[in-house]
Scaffold this active site. Sequence first.
Site, PDB file in Angstrom:
ATOM      1  N   TYR A  22      63.366 -39.293  54.528  1.00 32.57           N
ATOM      2  CA  TYR A  22      62.309 -39.993  53.772  1.00 32.57           C
ATOM      3  C   TYR A  22      62.603 -39.989  52.264  1.00 32.57           C
ATOM      4  O   TYR A  22      62.646 -41.044  51.625  1.00 32.57           O
ATOM      5  CB  TYR A  22      60.952 -39.353  54.059  1.00 32.57           C
TER       6      TYR A  22
ATOM      7  N   ILE B 271      48.006 -48.119  51.407  1.00 35.04           N
ATOM      8  CA  ILE B 271      48.180 -48.700  50.071  1.00 35.04           C
ATOM      9  C   ILE B 271      48.287 -50.229  50.143  1.00 35.04           C
ATOM     10  O   ILE B 271      47.714 -50.948  49.322  1.00 35.04           O
ATOM     11  CB  ILE B 271      49.417 -48.089  49.375  1.00 35.04           C
TER      12      ILE B 271
ATOM     13  N   SER C  96      58.523 -43.108  45.798  1.00 34.49           N
ATOM     14  CA  SER C  96      57.686 -41.916  46.036  1.00 34.49           C
ATOM     15  C   SER C  96      58.145 -40.788  45.120  1.00 34.49           C
ATOM     16  O   SER C  96      59.309 -40.745  44.698  1.00 34.49           O
ATOM     17  CB  SER C  96      57.861 -41.456  47.484  1.00 34.49           C
TER      18      SER C  96
END
Length: 258
Positions: free
Chosen positions: A152, A14, A112
């Site tokens: 994460y 990205i 995210s």
Amino acid sequence: MSRTYLVTGTSSGIGKATAERLRARGHTVIGADLKGADIEADLSTAEGRVTLVARAAELTGGRLDAVVACAGTAAFDPVTIKVNHFGAVATLEGLRPLLAAAEAPRAVVISSVASVHPADDALVEAALSGDEDAAVATAQAAVDRGEGRVIYGSSKQSIARWVRRTAITEDWAAVGITLNAIAPGTIVTPMTRPMIDNPEMRAVVDSAVPMPLNGHAAPEQVAPLLEWLTGAENTHVTGQVVFIDGGADAVLRGEGSW
Ligand code: NAD
């Protein structure tokens, strides 16, 4: 009008697609990454964070129009909270004085869809309290329990919450700097490619991140949103976590966010 950007994570995925898009539109982009970038810095370390800010000040003369903090890792390891939360916060806070010198300063960081998955609440709280040692110890405890995968999503929840609490403060909103996060679904990059290419893992990923609109995305489909959020036209969007996820957040949370 040509603007000067600092983008982290420009060697891949990205960050790379975003830097390429901005450069193609005539903007100046200073890239930062572990290797192969204008600024080589390890954002998991205090030294790397100092290097990033010092080199950015040198290369820009002290004025920066926008920051796009893309650098991140999904390792089942404490390094993930160090890079994704503390490295991102150090990037944004460290470069904030350079942004404050610009006319239309903007900043964005990548959270995210994983931020809405079940998190390790103690890890999120440790990160939000700014205690990196405690966060690393909490992340290591998760690894020791065989739950390293929770790090994460926890790092992506903590950085999203940090954005919401920070964007509206005197240091940011009151001096005209927008601060947002984006929350991508599954984007096909070197981070996700090994999982997507494995049919069993792909089924797990697609069940955790269901994307009814157009399925997985390419990084080039994320870059335009980052460009708009960090462009001068964005005068009033701040403190937001913008999901670019083919509908995953709506599937997972429904109307629950109200
Ligand atoms: P990627 O692995 O292709 O790129 C990440 C970049 O970050 C790499 O160039 C890497 O070298 C750099 N990086 C990692 N650790 C670093 C460190 N310690 N210091 C400096 N740079 C470091 O991954 P991507 O998919 O492009 O991910 C970009 C961002 O988007 C990450 O924050 C990731 O968590 C987030 N994200 C990705 C997805 C996805 O599906 N790919 C989904 C949601 C969020």
